[in-house]
Design an enzyme around this catalytic site. Structure first.
Site, PDB file in Angstrom:
ATOM      1  N   CYS A   4       0.848  -1.198   0.000  1.00  0.00           N
ATOM      2  CA  CYS A   4       0.000   0.000   0.000  1.00  0.00           C
ATOM      3  C   CYS A   4       0.883   1.247   0.000  1.00  0.00           C
ATOM      4  O   CYS A   4       1.755   1.405   0.862  1.00  0.00           O
ATOM      5  CB  CYS A   4      -0.917  -0.002   1.223  1.00  0.00           C
ATOM      6  N   ASP A  30      -0.086  16.667  -0.725  1.00  0.00           N
ATOM      7  CA  ASP A  30      -0.412  15.912  -1.932  1.00  0.00           C
ATOM      8  C   ASP A  30       0.633  16.210  -3.004  1.00  0.00           C
ATOM      9  O   ASP A  30       1.053  17.361  -3.182  1.00  0.00           O
ATOM     10  CB  ASP A  30      -1.818  16.291  -2.430  1.00  0.00           C
ATOM     11  N   HIS A 100      -8.121   8.298   2.990  1.00  0.00           N
ATOM     12  CA  HIS A 100      -7.426   9.587   3.099  1.00  0.00           C
ATOM     13  C   HIS A 100      -8.413  10.720   2.941  1.00  0.00           C
ATOM     14  O   HIS A 100      -9.339  10.641   2.131  1.00  0.00           O
ATOM     15  CB  HIS A 100      -6.294   9.701   2.074  1.00  0.00           C
ATOM     16  N   HIS A 102      -8.698  14.597   1.900  1.00  0.00           N
ATOM     17  CA  HIS A 102      -8.032  15.732   1.264  1.00  0.00           C
ATOM     18  C   HIS A 102      -8.418  16.994   2.041  1.00  0.00           C
ATOM     19  O   HIS A 102      -9.614  17.250   2.245  1.00  0.00           O
ATOM     20  CB  HIS A 102      -8.515  15.927  -0.174  1.00  0.00           C
TER      21      HIS A 102
END
Ligand code: 5GP
Ligand code: ZN
Length: 114
Positions: A4, A30, A100, A102
């Site tokens: 992963c 990111d 996750h 953002h």
């Protein structure tokens, strides 16, 4: 999870620009930001998607949300505001199957679909 991407980032096997970390969550920039601030907040435990939250791991949601507040403070967007997005599954376009959030901000967002 050995294969992963985000588990490997958490372990430090793949470099990332860390913004915040505690016992439960890891937050990093990111790699392909869509706004001046674009940070991903992930649980340290592997959970593939929002659909994999259950009674045994739901406490991660609390820790993630507390982590988001810390990220907003570190990035200086806690007062100006920010948007939090979770893509879940195929139709949402989820590409990395480690839950996750953002956190996007640093600019006034005009496009609003919800
Ligand atoms: P999703 O589309 O699954 O909601 O979001 C995955 C996000 O992970 C994307 O915004 C993408 O830019 C980001 N991403 C993919 N690979 C990496 C990486 O190796 N490092 C970092 N920092 N972000 C990544
Ligand atoms: Zn993982």
């Amino acid at each position: 999870m050995d294969n992963c991407l985000f588990c490997r980032i958490i372990k430090g096997e793949i470099p990332s620009a860390k913004v915040y970390e505690d016992e439960y969550v890891y937050a990093f920039k990111d790699i392909n930001p869509v706004a001046p601030v674009h940070v991903l907040v992930v649980p340290k435990t592997h959970i593939a998607s929002l659909e994999d939250l259950n009674d045994g791991n739901i406490e991660n949601v609390v820790h993630i949300h507390r982590g988001i507040q810390q990220v907003a403070k570190v990035m200086g967007i806690n007062d100006s505001g920010y948007r939090v997005i979770v893509n879940c599954g195929e139709n949402a376009g989820q590409t990395v199957f480690h839950l996750h959030y953002h956190v996007v901000g640093g600019v006034k967002m005009n496009e609003k679909i919800l």
